[in-house]
Design an enzyme around this catalytic site. Structure first.
Site, PDB file in Angstrom:
ATOM      1  N   THR A 192       0.765  -1.551  -0.269  1.00  0.00           N
ATOM      2  CA  THR A 192       0.037  -0.082   0.017  1.00  0.00           C
ATOM      3  C   THR A 192       0.967   1.138  -0.080  1.00  0.00           C
ATOM      4  O   THR A 192       0.813   2.593  -0.635  1.00  0.00           O
ATOM      5  CB  THR A 192      -1.109  -0.087   1.355  1.00  0.00           C
ATOM      6  OG1 THR A 192      -0.067   0.001   2.449  1.00  0.00           O
ATOM      7  CG2 THR A 192      -1.761  -0.984   1.336  1.00  0.00           C
ATOM      8  N   ILE A 240      -2.147   7.017  -0.462  1.00  0.00           N
ATOM      9  CA  ILE A 240      -2.808   6.529  -0.418  1.00  0.00           C
ATOM     10  C   ILE A 240      -3.182   4.898  -0.258  1.00  0.00           C
ATOM     11  O   ILE A 240      -4.135   4.275  -0.707  1.00  0.00           O
ATOM     12  CB  ILE A 240      -3.846   6.577  -1.187  1.00  0.00           C
ATOM     13  CG1 ILE A 240      -2.921   8.189  -1.369  1.00  0.00           C
ATOM     14  CG2 ILE A 240      -5.574   7.069  -0.890  1.00  0.00           C
ATOM     15  CD1 ILE A 240      -3.620   9.634  -0.452  1.00  0.00           C
ATOM     16  N   HIS A 241      -2.873   4.414   0.873  1.00  0.00           N
ATOM     17  CA  HIS A 241      -3.176   2.348   1.051  1.00  0.00           C
ATOM     18  C   HIS A 241      -4.616   2.582   1.180  1.00  0.00           C
ATOM     19  O   HIS A 241      -4.780   1.060   0.756  1.00  0.00           O
ATOM     20  CB  HIS A 241      -3.270   2.810   2.785  1.00  0.00           C
ATOM     21  CG  HIS A 241      -1.407   3.245   3.076  1.00  0.00           C
ATOM     22  ND1 HIS A 241      -0.208   2.953   3.138  1.00  0.00           N
ATOM     23  CD2 HIS A 241      -1.391   4.592   3.609  1.00  0.00           C
ATOM     24  CE1 HIS A 241       0.766   3.564   4.031  1.00  0.00           C
ATOM     25  NE2 HIS A 241       0.131   4.910   4.044  1.00  0.00           N
ATOM     26  N   ASP A 242      -5.398   2.981   2.018  1.00  0.00           N
ATOM     27  CA  ASP A 242      -6.699   2.934   2.447  1.00  0.00           C
ATOM     28  C   ASP A 242      -7.761   2.298   0.625  1.00  0.00           C
ATOM     29  O   ASP A 242      -8.760   1.664   0.176  1.00  0.00           O
ATOM     30  CB  ASP A 242      -7.780   2.893   2.671  1.00  0.00           C
ATOM     31  CG  ASP A 242      -7.238   2.699   4.466  1.00  0.00           C
ATOM     32  OD1 ASP A 242      -6.266   2.449   4.584  1.00  0.00           O
ATOM     33  OD2 ASP A 242      -7.535   3.663   4.864  1.00  0.00           O
ATOM     34  N   ALA A 245      -6.589  -0.506  -1.478  1.00  0.00           N
ATOM     35  CA  ALA A 245      -6.826  -1.434  -0.162  1.00  0.00           C
ATOM     36  C   ALA A 245      -8.407  -1.658  -0.938  1.00  0.00           C
ATOM     37  O   ALA A 245      -8.877  -3.365  -0.860  1.00  0.00           O
ATOM     38  CB  ALA A 245      -6.859  -1.410   1.322  1.00  0.00           C
TER      39      ALA A 245
END
Ligand code: BDR
Ligand code: CA
Length: 331
Positions: A192, A240-242, A245
């Site tokens: 991520t 912007i990990h989420d 995911a």
């Protein structure tokens, strides 16, 4: 496909919501509900933020409820230095009452069937662990679970070995990996962190969003996150990990990974929240995760660009999209 997003907005959670609402507008999925957990900020504030972002994205109708206010065992720590005083950088969501019936929303969604129900958790796993305990029969029905969290065999972003979501509630993370009814699609930092937003890309996205409410707020929301990343030596950009995911968990982005067994250290102060994957099968335990190791990040940004265009069309009352929504409603 129906989606429950369990989140803690949170700046990168906000990007996930912007994409999900576009996908819902375009008829690609149904956004069943948004529930929140305490992490980046308190669960109630996260719910206020989530509801505001939904309304800025033209979908205020999606149910939102605040989940567990505290981690299972540890004292709550939030991170105003990363996401701003109230979780949305330099922007502030309006005050509002928030619902608290989060687990009823989950039960209702599960009772409607789980073949096409996707749960994506982009905050600490407190709600999921509490749900496993309170509603074991419903929990056992879940077939698609994706989690953003962990620094699996990788440097942490909160301690040398722990990622933030797992560190905030390590007991919840450990509990979920011990009891999950299906291997969890695990999007950890190793993947991520590659989802990097630059100021230039943000400017393009905001331009594409046009007159939509969220376009006015996004620069102020994101500026804080850019500044944070710069302060911690990552440069003036943002992970912007989420969003990544969500796109991986729902199968919109090509990715590969390894089926493995993951465990999380909960009790040692030094190693709190550290996650380990038993890649050599030394524990001899059943696999409980599909650890994502590669993902097509450029394709993910392509989907976000697409989302901005969808939002602009919806805001402009574009006929093609309206027809698309109607066709979906008749299905
Ligand atoms: C995770 O921690 C939070 O601050 C972000 O929203 C993301 O879910 C990254 O470690
Ligand atoms: Ca998050």
């Amino acid at each position: 496909m129906r989606v429950i997003l369990d989140c803690d907005p949170g700046i990168d959670d906000t990007y996930a919501i912007i994409w999900l609402t576009a996908a819902a507008h375009a008829g690609l999925l149904e956004l069943d509900c948004l529930t929140t957990t305490s992490g980046n900020t308190h669960a109630e504030q996260c719910a206020r933020n989530a509801a505001w972002v939904l309304s800025l994205c033209g979908l205020p109708i999606v149910p939102v409820a605040a989940g567990c206010p505290e981690p299972l065992v540890c004292e709550l720590t939030t991170t105003p230095e990363t996401h701003g005083e109230t979780g949305l950088g330099y922007a502030t969501a309006p005050e509002r009452e928030v619902a608290r019936d989060w687990d009823t929303l989950w039960c209702d969604a599960i009772e409607r069937g789980t073949d096409d129900l996707y749960l994506v958790v982009t905050g600490p796993m407190t709600n999921l662990a509490a749900f496993a305990e309170a509603h074991p029969e419903h929990y056992a029905e879940l077939k698609h679970i994706t989690v953003m969290g962990g620094a699996v065999n990788y440097p942490g972003n909160t301690t040398p070995s722990a990622e933030w979501n797992f560190w905030v509630d390590p007991h919840a993370a450990a509990e979920v990996f011990a009891t999950t009814p299906v291997p969890i699609t695990l999007c950890s930092l190793g993947v991520t962190e590659r989802m990097l937003l630059t100021p230039e890309r943000l400017e393009r996205c905001v331009g594409a969003l046009g007159p939509l409410g969220v376009a006015k707020q996004l620069p102020e929301i994101t500026r804080f996150y850019f500044e944070f990343h710069e302060e911690v030596g990552e440069g003036y950009r943002a992970q912007i990990h989420d969003l990544l995911a969500v796109l991986i968990g729902l199968g919109f982005v090509e990715h590969s990974g390894r089926v493995t067994t993951v465990d999380v250290e909960a009790d040692s102060p030094l190693m709190r929240g550290t996650s380990v994957a038993d890649l050599r099968g030394i524990w001899g335990r059943e696999p409980n995760a599909r650890l994502v190791t590669e993902a097509d990040v450029e394709a993910a940004w392509g989907w976000f660009d697409w989302a901005c265009e969808v939002h602009a069309k919806v805001a402009a009352g574009d006929a093609e999209l309206t027809q698309l929504r109607h066709r979906r409603a008749e299905d």
